[in-house]
Design an enzyme around this catalytic site. Structure first.
Site, mmCIF file in Angstrom:
data_model
loop_
_atom_site.group_PDB
_atom_site.id
_atom_site.type_symbol
_atom_site.label_atom_id
_atom_site.label_comp_id
_atom_site.label_asym_id
_atom_site.label_seq_id
_atom_site.Cartn_x
_atom_site.Cartn_y
_atom_site.Cartn_z
ATOM 1 N N CYS A 182 0.814 -1.223 0.000
ATOM 2 C CA CYS A 182 0.000 0.000 0.000
ATOM 3 C C CYS A 182 0.843 1.266 0.000
ATOM 4 O O CYS A 182 0.861 1.996 -0.997
ATOM 5 C CB CYS A 182 -0.911 0.006 1.213
ATOM 6 S SG CYS A 182 -2.145 -1.281 1.147
HETATM 7 N N1 LIG Z 1 -2.394 -6.058 1.489
HETATM 8 C C1 LIG Z 1 -2.900 -5.050 2.159
HETATM 9 O O1 LIG Z 1 -2.579 -4.855 3.330
HETATM 10 C C2 LIG Z 1 -3.906 -4.102 1.526
HETATM 11 C C3 LIG Z 1 -4.631 -3.233 2.359
HETATM 12 C C4 LIG Z 1 -5.578 -2.389 1.803
HETATM 13 C C5 LIG Z 1 -5.755 -2.387 0.415
HETATM 14 N N2 LIG Z 1 -5.043 -3.228 -0.399
HETATM 15 C C6 LIG Z 1 -5.318 -3.206 -1.837
HETATM 16 O O2 LIG Z 1 -6.125 -4.348 -2.143
HETATM 17 C C7 LIG Z 1 -5.818 -4.837 -3.449
HETATM 18 C C8 LIG Z 1 -5.432 -6.307 -3.375
HETATM 19 O O3 LIG Z 1 -4.245 -6.426 -2.615
HETATM 20 P P1 LIG Z 1 -3.786 -7.799 -1.976
HETATM 21 O O4 LIG Z 1 -2.711 -7.432 -1.013
HETATM 22 O O5 LIG Z 1 -4.942 -8.587 -1.491
HETATM 23 O O6 LIG Z 1 -3.155 -8.542 -3.264
HETATM 24 P P2 LIG Z 1 -2.726 -10.066 -3.373
HETATM 25 O O7 LIG Z 1 -1.698 -10.124 -4.439
HETATM 26 O O8 LIG Z 1 -2.430 -10.643 -2.030
HETATM 27 O O9 LIG Z 1 -4.048 -10.809 -3.890
HETATM 28 C C9 LIG Z 1 -4.641 -10.507 -5.104
HETATM 29 C C10 LIG Z 1 -5.142 -11.802 -5.724
HETATM 30 O O10 LIG Z 1 -5.889 -11.463 -6.899
HETATM 31 C C11 LIG Z 1 -5.698 -12.500 -7.843
HETATM 32 N N3 LIG Z 1 -6.144 -12.015 -9.146
HETATM 33 C C12 LIG Z 1 -5.479 -11.223 -10.023
HETATM 34 N N4 LIG Z 1 -6.256 -10.985 -11.111
HETATM 35 C C13 LIG Z 1 -7.422 -11.644 -10.914
HETATM 36 C C14 LIG Z 1 -8.619 -11.780 -11.673
HETATM 37 N N5 LIG Z 1 -8.779 -11.184 -12.866
HETATM 38 N N6 LIG Z 1 -9.594 -12.559 -11.186
HETATM 39 C C15 LIG Z 1 -9.458 -13.184 -9.988
HETATM 40 N N7 LIG Z 1 -8.343 -13.078 -9.214
HETATM 41 C C16 LIG Z 1 -7.352 -12.314 -9.672
HETATM 42 C C17 LIG Z 1 -4.222 -12.828 -7.705
HETATM 43 O O11 LIG Z 1 -3.920 -14.105 -8.245
HETATM 44 C C18 LIG Z 1 -4.026 -12.749 -6.185
HETATM 45 O O12 LIG Z 1 -4.199 -14.006 -5.576
HETATM 46 C C19 LIG Z 1 -4.718 -3.925 -3.980
HETATM 47 O O13 LIG Z 1 -5.318 -2.905 -4.722
HETATM 48 C C20 LIG Z 1 -4.098 -3.353 -2.725
HETATM 49 O O14 LIG Z 1 -3.504 -2.099 -2.964
HETATM 50 C C21 LIG Z 1 -4.126 -4.096 0.143
#
Ligand SMILES: NC(=O)c1ccc[n+]([C@@H]2O[C@H](COP(=O)([O-])OP(=O)(O)OC[C@H]3O[C@@H](n4cnc5c(N)ncnc54)[C@H](O)[C@@H]3O)[C@@H](O)[C@H]2O)c1
Length: 469
Positions: free
Chosen positions: A286
């Site tokens: 983030c």
């Molecule tokens: N990790 C955090 O602490 C956090 C906190 C708040 C917001 N976010 C935001 O949330 C979003 C996701 O982050 P995350 O950390 O969960 O990512 P992550 O990489 O842990 O998980 C994302 C998942 O989405 C899957 N994916 C990609 N394209 C896809 C599709 N078309 N259909 C289905 N699945 C698909 C990937 O294979 C992966 O498993 C980002 O925008 C991030 O900035 C993250």
């Protein structure tokens, strides 16, 4: 948390009113797209609230991981998932056709940066296209991925619009940023207020009603753009304040002052001050990334967010600064970096989580390897560490204390990059000849050094050049 339909306004068109009823009585099936750090806690909260959940991830390995119940990395409770399986309320798949059965779709896909540090929206674009392929009347689609203002309207709704259905009439679209803080014992999805902005008032109403089923407080805002910008403000606020204390840490080294003591003292002011700590660099998915989504967006408007760019420049040079300080520390002990045995302790981006994405340890290691150090690491949460195709050797120590830790004596420098609670800090001091502390881990725990000059620290006198004295 229970809402009665009659209490809510504005009155919705029939297809969406029917969905509202299905949400309230838990007959709505919810598809969570993206089973990662954000998606899995959403699945957990939905299961706990009694919904049937369809988990969808393009990565078959991720699907397998969830099916196998291997969830420790993601700070969710396996027993909730086990109950979901047992009651037939959880399905996990890499096949997009599960969307055919979904009444609500929550999109939690990654929003990283490209090699040139511009937003990489490819995952959102692909997810939007997939949802569009299965869009049907009576659906609610919510984007949770952090992104620049305008994404929900332009990218998501842009893809859905071609299906010929009417947004706000036939289906609803909203943005609701995820605020999950992995490893936070106090605030989880349920007790962290959720901001919601819909494309139309009906979209907002329906999305708000959906979240109120499993989040204690929902904050409605007037548009998806406002919700998108709210999330960016939160992350920019952190990035800038961390940039400020990082800059002060470097300044304090030159002034011969301990910045940690300064911040601790300033934190006693009961108003008008908020505590941020310096560190070896930003990490995670983030804070190092999201502010740059705004920078990129406003560049096309011929303007800039200078605070964001300045904080980014300061924060980005911290791993190099820390590596340099380690080199100076070795020098002080008569060692060159080349050939020195260096151990990095704690390599994840923050304490007590297993996530090494964007961790500053990666760049610190790159510098040390480039300068010829003989590098190893230890982290209770990271069983193996591959960096640019090279495997960094891991010290096999599975308990925080014990005579096995005498092996530290073989290292010229032990650097605490992230101070996991798992470690026994007196043990580290007992056996390490020389320590570099990126987190004020020892002083804060009241663990003194064994001899003068044993512990060097980011943001404190140590590598102070003679001309600055
Ligand atoms: N990790 C955090 O602490 C956090 C906190 C708040 C917001 N976010 C935001 O949330 C979003 C996701 O982050 P995350 O950390 O969960 O990512 P992550 O990489 O842990 O998980 C994302 C998942 O989405 C899957 N994916 C990609 N394209 C896809 C599709 N078309 N259909 C289905 N699945 C698909 C990937 O294979 C992966 O498993 C980002 O925008 C991030 O900035 C993250």
């Amino acid at each position: 948390m229970s809402d009665r339909l009659l209490d809510v306004s504005p009155p919705a068109p029939t297809r969406l009113t029917a969905l509202a009823s299905r949400i309230i009585d838990r007959h709505a099936r919810v598809c969570v797209m993206g089973l990662g750090y954000v998606g899995l806690p959403v699945v957990e909260a939905l299961l706990e609230a009694g919904f049937s959940v369809l988990g969808l991830d393009v990565d078959p390995q991720k699907v397998h991981l969830v099916q196998a119940g291997d969830l420790t990395t993601y700070h969710v409770r396996p027993e909730v998932f086990r109950a979901g399986w047992a009651e037939g309320r959880l399905t996990v798949s890499d096949r997009a056709d599960v969307l055919d059965r979904a009444d609500v779709v929550v999109i939690c896909v990654p929003t990283p940066l490209s090699k040139h540090r511009d937003p990489d929206l490819s995952y959102v674009i692909q997810a939007a296209q997939t949802v569009a392929d299965y869009l049907h009347a009576g659906q609610l689609i919510v984007l949770e991925s952090t992104t620049y203002p305008g994404t929900t309207r332009e990218v998501l709704q842009g893809a859905l619009a071609v299906r010929g259905l009417q947004v706000g009439q036939d289906y609803a679209v909203a943005f609701s940023p995820e605020r999950i803080d992995p490893g936070n014992p106090r605030f989880g999805l349920r007790n962290t207020p959720k901001v919601v902005g819909g494309l139309t008032p009906v979209c907002r109403w329906l999305a708000s009603l959906f979240y109120r089923q499993f989040v204690e407080r929902v904050v409605e805002v007037s548009s998806p753009e406002t919700a998108e910008m709210t999330k960016l403000l939160e992350n920019i606020f952190r990035a800038i304040n961390i940039g400020l204390v990082n800059e002060l840490a470097v300044v304090c080294e030159k002034l011969g002052i301990d910045v940690w003591e300064v911040i601790e003292a300033a934190s006693t002011k009961p108003f008008g001050f908020m505590t941020f700590w310096p560190g070896p660099g930003l990490g995670g998915h983030c804070i190092p990334i999201d502010p740059l989504y705004l920078s990129w967006r406003v560049r096309s408007l011929n303007t800039m967010v200078r605070f964001v760019d300045l904080a980014d420049a300061i924060n980005r040079q911290m791993p190099a600064h820390v590596a340099q300080q380690m080199a100076l520390c070795l020098n002080e002990h008569g060692k060159a970096v080349r050939g020195a045995r260096v151990l990095l302790v704690g390599i994840t981006y923050k304490p007590d989580v297993a996530d090494i994405r964007e961790s500053p340890a990666n760049d610190i290691a790159r510098y040390l390897l480039w300068w010829g150090a003989d590098l190893a690491y230890h982290d209770p949460y990271v069983p193996s560490w591959d960096l640019d195709g090279e495997r960094i050797p891991r010290l096999a120590l599975e308990t925080p204390t014990g005579p096995a830790w005498q092996v530290l004596a073989d290292f010229d420098l032990v650097a605490v990059v992230t101070d996991h609670a798992w470690y026994d800090y007196p043990t580290l001091v007992e056996y390490s000849p020389s320590i570099y502390d990126c987190r004020d881990a020892f002083r804060r725990r009241g663990v003194p050094s064994r001899r003068p000059g044993q512990i060097w620290k980011l943001g404190a006198p140590g590598a102070r050049p003679p001309w600055a004295r």
